[in-house]
Design a protein around this motif. Structure first.
Motif, PDB file in Angstrom:
ATOM      1  N   LEU A   1       4.429   4.069   9.841  1.00 40.29           N
ATOM      2  CA  LEU A   1       4.735   3.202   9.972  1.00 40.29           C
ATOM      3  C   LEU A   1       3.604   2.283   9.896  1.00 40.29           C
ATOM      4  N   LEU A   2       2.823   2.702  10.870  1.00 39.97           N
ATOM      5  CA  LEU A   2       0.689   1.796  10.685  1.00 39.97           C
ATOM      6  C   LEU A   2       0.326   1.156   9.224  1.00 39.97           C
ATOM      7  N   VAL A   3       0.699   2.516   7.998  1.00 40.55           N
ATOM      8  CA  VAL A   3      -0.002   2.490   6.913  1.00 40.55           C
ATOM      9  C   VAL A   3       0.808   1.587   5.685  1.00 40.55           C
ATOM     10  N   GLY A   4       1.939   1.774   6.516  1.00 44.25           N
ATOM     11  CA  GLY A   4       2.633   0.721   5.899  1.00 44.25           C
ATOM     12  C   GLY A   4       3.056  -0.959   6.225  1.00 44.25           C
ATOM     13  N   LEU A   5       2.752  -1.470   7.763  1.00 43.82           N
ATOM     14  CA  LEU A   5       2.550  -2.389   8.213  1.00 43.82           C
ATOM     15  C   LEU A   5       0.953  -2.563   7.298  1.00 43.82           C
ATOM     16  N   ALA A   6      -0.469  -2.361   7.423  1.00 42.42           N
ATOM     17  CA  ALA A   6      -0.978  -2.577   6.738  1.00 42.42           C
ATOM     18  C   ALA A   6      -0.982  -2.984   5.488  1.00 42.42           C
ATOM     19  N   VAL A   7      -0.088  -2.188   4.426  1.00 41.62           N
ATOM     20  CA  VAL A   7       0.077  -2.264   3.288  1.00 41.62           C
ATOM     21  C   VAL A   7       0.934  -3.206   3.092  1.00 41.62           C
ATOM     22  N   LEU A   8       2.084  -3.488   4.030  1.00 39.86           N
ATOM     23  CA  LEU A   8       3.118  -5.004   3.730  1.00 39.86           C
ATOM     24  C   LEU A   8       1.894  -6.427   3.847  1.00 39.86           C
ATOM     25  N   GLY A   9       1.143  -6.116   5.138  1.00 43.81           N
ATOM     26  CA  GLY A   9       0.365  -7.340   4.904  1.00 43.81           C
ATOM     27  C   GLY A   9      -0.643  -7.908   4.430  1.00 43.81           C
TER      28      GLY A   9
ATOM     29  N   TRP B   1       7.251  10.926  -9.846  1.00 45.19           N
ATOM     30  CA  TRP B   1       5.695  11.663  -9.599  1.00 45.19           C
ATOM     31  C   TRP B   1       4.832  11.221  -8.811  1.00 45.19           C
ATOM     32  N   LEU B   2       5.299  10.379  -8.039  1.00 49.07           N
ATOM     33  CA  LEU B   2       4.433  10.043  -6.780  1.00 49.07           C
ATOM     34  C   LEU B   2       4.324  10.372  -5.382  1.00 49.07           C
ATOM     35  N   ASP B   3       3.114  10.758  -5.136  1.00 49.05           N
ATOM     36  CA  ASP B   3       2.956  11.803  -4.565  1.00 49.05           C
ATOM     37  C   ASP B   3       3.323  11.208  -2.801  1.00 49.05           C
ATOM     38  N   ARG B   4       4.328  11.344  -1.844  1.00 49.08           N
ATOM     39  CA  ARG B   4       5.433  11.448  -0.862  1.00 49.08           C
ATOM     40  C   ARG B   4       4.719  10.474  -0.426  1.00 49.08           C
ATOM     41  N   MET B   5       3.875  10.026   0.338  1.00 53.72           N
ATOM     42  CA  MET B   5       3.024   9.554   1.029  1.00 53.72           C
ATOM     43  C   MET B   5       3.230   8.368   0.432  1.00 53.72           C
ATOM     44  N   SER B   6       3.068   8.007  -0.582  1.00 47.01           N
ATOM     45  CA  SER B   6       2.467   6.724  -1.285  1.00 47.01           C
ATOM     46  C   SER B   6       4.141   6.078  -1.352  1.00 47.01           C
ATOM     47  N   GLU B   7       5.038   6.792  -2.033  1.00 43.30           N
ATOM     48  CA  GLU B   7       6.140   6.624  -2.217  1.00 43.30           C
ATOM     49  C   GLU B   7       6.684   6.211  -0.844  1.00 43.30           C
ATOM     50  N   LEU B   8       6.302   7.415   0.514  1.00 41.68           N
ATOM     51  CA  LEU B   8       7.137   6.488   1.943  1.00 41.68           C
ATOM     52  C   LEU B   8       6.715   5.542   1.963  1.00 41.68           C
ATOM     53  N   ILE B   9       5.701   4.812   2.276  1.00 36.39           N
ATOM     54  CA  ILE B   9       5.154   3.879   2.410  1.00 36.39           C
ATOM     55  C   ILE B   9       5.784   2.981   1.040  1.00 36.39           C
ATOM     56  N   LEU B  10       5.290   2.109  -0.091  1.00 38.99           N
ATOM     57  CA  LEU B  10       5.880   2.016  -1.000  1.00 38.99           C
ATOM     58  C   LEU B  10       7.355   1.462  -0.993  1.00 38.99           C
ATOM     59  N   THR B  11       8.208   2.468  -0.912  1.00 36.52           N
ATOM     60  CA  THR B  11       9.727   2.159  -0.241  1.00 36.52           C
ATOM     61  C   THR B  11       9.569   1.339   0.446  1.00 36.52           C
ATOM     62  N   PHE B  12       8.866   1.588   2.253  1.00 39.71           N
ATOM     63  CA  PHE B  12       9.342   0.603   3.296  1.00 39.71           C
ATOM     64  C   PHE B  12       8.800  -0.860   2.858  1.00 39.71           C
ATOM     65  N   VAL B  13       8.300  -0.644   1.987  1.00 40.16           N
ATOM     66  CA  VAL B  13       7.134  -1.981   2.148  1.00 40.16           C
ATOM     67  C   VAL B  13       8.238  -2.699   1.538  1.00 40.16           C
ATOM     68  N   ALA B  14       9.461  -1.835   0.408  1.00 39.29           N
ATOM     69  CA  ALA B  14      10.288  -2.587  -0.625  1.00 39.29           C
ATOM     70  C   ALA B  14      10.943  -3.562   0.006  1.00 39.29           C
ATOM     71  N   ARG B  15      11.438  -2.642   1.257  1.00 42.33           N
ATOM     72  CA  ARG B  15      12.916  -2.746   1.984  1.00 42.33           C
ATOM     73  C   ARG B  15      12.135  -4.266   2.892  1.00 42.33           C
ATOM     74  N   ARG B  16      11.601  -4.157   3.481  1.00 40.56           N
ATOM     75  CA  ARG B  16      11.055  -5.144   4.418  1.00 40.56           C
ATOM     76  C   ARG B  16      10.299  -6.315   3.696  1.00 40.56           C
ATOM     77  N   LEU B  17      10.179  -6.294   2.576  1.00 38.29           N
ATOM     78  CA  LEU B  17      10.258  -7.842   1.670  1.00 38.29           C
ATOM     79  C   LEU B  17      10.885  -8.631   1.585  1.00 38.29           C
ATOM     80  N   ASP B  18      10.592 -10.477   1.726  1.00 44.69           N
ATOM     81  CA  ASP B  18      11.440 -11.138   2.557  1.00 44.69           C
ATOM     82  C   ASP B  18      10.572 -12.614   1.409  1.00 44.69           C
ATOM     83  N   ALA B  19       9.958 -12.962   2.233  1.00 50.99           N
ATOM     84  CA  ALA B  19       9.170 -14.529   1.722  1.00 50.99           C
ATOM     85  C   ALA B  19       7.391 -14.617   2.081  1.00 50.99           C
TER      86      ALA B  19
END
Length: 899
Positions: free
Chosen positions: A111-119, A139-157
């Motif tokens: 989650l902290l990595v996901g917040l960092a990528v979002l930021g 074919w993404l590695d599991r952690m990249s997929e998890l983080i990028l999907t997390f970021v995609a769900r939190r995008l807004d403005a």
């Protein structure tokens, strides 16, 4: 080929053009293109990038050979943006730099990595809109997929677009807007096919080809290549039952086989080198005596582009090139790639190449892979660590070391949540020979996985067996495993009443210890075997120790909080749940945060802060959506029960009953029974509440037994079941008399008041609940006292109590109980005014959460970190809040909203 692949794609191009317009106007978008291999997803992504004038474009792609290297895709996407990394909060910056291997540190939480990528995306987009394109997500590695999907769900403005392409039938990434890319319409398919045919073909054969390829553009262009008119007349040599992707790959293999040997070696090396570094590729090929001229035939055949990066026109070309190489050729290519890969800047990829360059056991390479596994774990890359360890196990001849590596790989897969991989690795480890501690570890991992997947009655015995084996070999691990076993039996509860005593008797054999797990285990075994009164000192010692537990012991909160509930220690509950949420948010602890939020929401419920409880539940559900997990009903159920919004509340309660029954979780059945009883007591449907509470209180569940007894006393007195009410009161007193807390005294005083019709005890209960700070329980005590006074014909006194209850329930948001108080007030002759809509009701749930945090003085980055939003999105929401409330600054929020 790109223009040909876009034939007939008007609908898809219009949707991508809309996405670009939205991003340029300040909105954020996420989109998944889903379709079979060759249907044109990559061509659409190329079109999107080509149309993105004024937008910064960054790209990454999953590579089958790279899917075990943690954060490899994330590194591709984030590396060009790291100039903005210094503008991130320090914890996020450290987590991201550690994850991508640019800094050393503790394993960062996802989650902290996901917040960092979002930021990071948000900061980059503050200069100009950002478009991130991710191809071949399957074919993404599991952690990249998890983080990028997390970021995609939190995008807004943030003016960020994140566009994925994934091959059907893969399901990831779930929960995002999708556009299915299908085959071409027949008319477009025929035109495209005609462009690829070597000459005229019978129209019936052409129709058959179109039908067989289902309008897949790559198949229409690729499959006819190299076939004669005679072969085409039979529809590629006759109808094939092989999957289309396999047939396309075979077509590419056929074309590759026709190339010169050195050209095939160029394609093989490019397929094995996943980054696309042309300079590194040529250095490797130079070691093989192969020069740039060898690539010309492949480039002419449009099988590869080596202009800036090594890029294949389609992933199936890469796959075909890889599969076309012999085992000896593959080892040779991996060897030279390892030689030219820098051991300082890219040690893990070098180790991976070396691991595939050797034909047999190699202890030196196994050592290097172990070091890579350690680095992967330090970045939170459990899946990658498992892959390195598995390969290391294959390369060692030492039987004891091989077992240790396989066991470590199984545990890494378990930590990664890849439970399906664990049984095979444990089975391989058991081929041994195993040392006693290794055998115990095997059973511990196997039992832990079984418990996580199904915490019902079947998980207890394997945990016990593992704990027994660990008892003399690793006492601390044994205590925690015994504790998990008894926790599993607690969850089983009434679904198997004999299980908990048998597990407790076995757990009593655990080696003693004064760590938190040991104290909790001692208290719980005594609670089961010796009875409540005898166990109280040990239970209280454990609960008291929770107030000073180290951060690493917060993982035990799933069982620690119920023990605090059992001992009526609301002060401890308040402290440990608040701390767990804070620590989980600060560290981004994905394993801890959902439980912490749910338990904290329960505390807010008792405090009479349903709005805060609702915000926590919303946050937990947002977290579940962000990580793609299934939503859990339990967080919403108590809110629905106290608000009494039918039929929604009953639907949630009934769903909880069904799920608990199907999983064999008797403890959850007791919780569901409590919620049902509270719902119907609030609605004034006392017969229904009576039946629910009587059933729920038939088994002494940890933490919730006294909840159910309290609901039973209330419902029984209102239905005239005086004997049942008196019995429930006596059972309750066996617990409340032992603990002596204000919460326990308040619960017992209220039960005494209802059964004995004792005015003094009503007043005592209100005083005790007030002292404990339990606003919900205090409001219920005022309501019950007011109802009793009305029945005693003391209307004036009743009105005072009922008005207090009504006002409290209205403020709390407990609509069902507020309605019950209003009906009682009406019976005294007082008219209750309807609640005037407040300004807070103009806000959405997310806006309310943001406003509450802003009132406490949190900055936009701090609010964003709490709610998994970028600071720019928080700022955008605050502007909307100010507009809705008619204010201009944060300073006015508290006065307007009365938080």
């Amino acid at each position: 080929m790109a223009e040909e692949m876009l034939r007939g794609r008007r609908r898809e191009r219009e949707e991508l053009d809309r996405l670009l317009r939205d991003v340029r106007s300040g909105r954020s978008r996420a989109l998944v293109l889903r379709g079979e291999a060759g249907v044109g997803k990559s061509a659409l992504l190329d079109h999107l990038a080509g149309q993105a004038e004024g937008v910064r474009v960054e790209r990454a792609a999953g590579v089958e050979l790279e899917s075990e290297i943690t954060y490899s895709a994330l590194q591709q996407l984030c590396a060009p943006l790291l100039a903005s990394v210094d503008r991130l909060p320090a914890p996020q910056r450290a987590a991201l730099m550690t994850a991508v291997g640019l800094a050393a540190g503790k394993p960062p939480e996802p989650l902290l990595v996901g917040l960092a990528v979002l930021g990071l995306f948000s900061e980059a987009a503050s200069q100009r809109p950002l478009l991130c394109i991710v191809d071949d997500v399957q074919w993404l590695d599991r952690m990249s997929e998890l983080i990028l999907t997390f970021v995609a769900r939190r995008l807004d403005a943030e003016s960020v677009a994140l566009v994925f392409a994934v091959r059907a039938p893969a399901t990831s990434p779930a929960g995002l807007p999708e556009m299915t890319v299908e085959g071409l319409a027949d008319a477009d398919a025929r035109v495209l096919l005609d462009s690829a045919l070597p000459g005229p073909v019978d129209s019936r054969v052409r129709d058959r080809i179109v039908a067989e390829t289902r309008g897949n553009p790559l198949a229409l262009l690729e499959l006819p290549r190299g076939l004669s008119a005679a072969e085409l007349a039979f529809g590629f040599g006759g109808l094939s039952a092989a999957p289309l992707a396999g047939r396309l790959e075979h077509s590419f293999q056929r074309r590759i086989a026709a190339l010169p040997a050195d050209t095939r070696k160029v394609l093989l090396a490019a397929a094995v080198e996943p980054v696309g570094d042309v300079h590194l590729l040529w250095r490797a090929l130079d070691l093989l005596g192969i020069g740039p001229e060898a690539a010309v035939p492949a480039e002419t055949a449009q099988l590869i582009d080596l202009s800036r990066r090594a890029r294949f026109p389609h992933p199936l070309v890469r796959s075909a090139a890889w599969r076309s190489g012999s085992a000896a050729d593959l080892r040779e290519v991996h060897r030279v790639l390892a030689e030219v890969t820098d051991p300082q800047t890219d040690p893990d990829r070098r180790a991976w190449h070396r691991a595939h360059a050797v034909a047999g056991p190699d202890e030196e390479v196994a050592d290097e892979l172990e070091r890579s596994a350690d680095r992967a774990r330090a970045r939170g890359g459990w899946s990658a660590a498992a892959a390195f360890l598995e390969r290391a196990a294959q390369l060692t001849l030492d039987p004891d070391r091989r077992v240790s590596l396989l066991l470590a790989a199984a545990r890494a897969h378990s930590d990664a949540g890849s439970f399906a991989q664990v049984p095979e690795l444990l089975g391989a480890a058991e081929m041994g020979p195993l040392q006693p501690l290794q055998r115990a570890r095997v059973e511990q991992v196997r039992a832990h996985v079984a418990f996580v997947l199904n915490p019902g009655r079947e998980s207890g015995p394997p945990l016990l067996e593992a704990a027994h084996q660990l008892r003399d070999l690793d006492p601390a691990a044994a205590r925690e495993t015994y504790l998990t076993a008894i926790g599993a039996a607690v969850h089983t509860g009434r679904a198997d009443p004999e299980l908990l005593p048998s597990v407790a008797r076995a757990a009593a054999q655990a080696p003693p210890g004064d760590d938190l797990a040991g104290l909790m285990l001692t208290g719980l075994t005594a609670w089961v075997l010796d009875g409540y009164e005898a166990a109280a000192p040990a239970m209280n010692r454990a609960v008291e120790a929770m107030t000073a537990m180290p951060d690493e012991d917060l993982r035990l909160i799933w069982l620690a909080a119920p023990m605090a509930y059992e001992m009526f220690r609301f002060d401890v509950l308040d402290q440990i749940t608040s701390r767990a949420v804070r620590v989980a948010r600060d560290t981004g602890a994905l394993s801890l945060l959902p439980n912490a939020l749910a338990l904290r929401a329960g505390v807010m419920h008792y405090l009479g802060r349903l709005d805060d409880s609702s915000s926590l539940v919303d946050e937990a559900e947002g977290l579940m959506r962000a990580t793609g997990s299934a939503l859990q009903l339990s967080g919403a159920v108590p809110l629905a029960a106290y608000r009494g919004r039918e039929p929604y509340a009953s639907q949630l309660v009934n769903a909880m009953f069904r799920e608990a029954s199907s999983r064999g979780e008797g403890w959850s059945l007791g919780i569901a029974g409590y919620f049902k009883a509270a719902l119907h007591n609030g609605l004034g449907d006392y017969p229904e509440a009576f039946e629910a509470a009587r059933e729920a209180a038939s088994y002494p569940d940890l933490a919730i037994y006294h909840w159910n007894l309290g609901e039973l006393v209330e419902a029984a007195t209102r239905t005239g079941a005086s004997t049942v009410a008196a019995d429930a009161r006596e059972r309750l007193s066996l617990r409340t008399s032992v603990t002596g807390t204000d919460w326990a005294r308040g619960v017992q005083a209220l039960a005494d008041a209802l059964v004995l019709a004792d005015e003094g005890r009503f007043r005592d209960s209100i005083a005790y609940f007030s002292s404990a700070g339990m606003g919900m329980q205090m409001a219920r005590a005022h309501l019950l006292f007011g109802e009793w006074l009305r029945r005693e014909a003391r209307r004036s006194e009743a009105r005072a109590q009922l008005r207090t209850a009504h006002d409290a329930f209205t403020r709390i948001g407990a609509e069902a109980f507020a309605g019950r108080a209003a009906r009682e007030l009406a019976a005294t002759g007082e008219t209750v005014r309807a609640k005037a809509p407040g300004t807070a009701e103009q806000l959405t749930s997310q806006e309310t959460q943001i406003a509450r945090l802003a009132v406490t003085g949190r900055t936009n980055p701090e609010i964003g970190a709490s709610l998994f939003l970028s600071p720019r999105t928080v700022e955008w929401h605050l502007r909307k809040i100010f507009t809705k409330l008619g204010i201009t600054s944060r300073r006015e929020l508290a006065a307007v909203l009365h938080f």
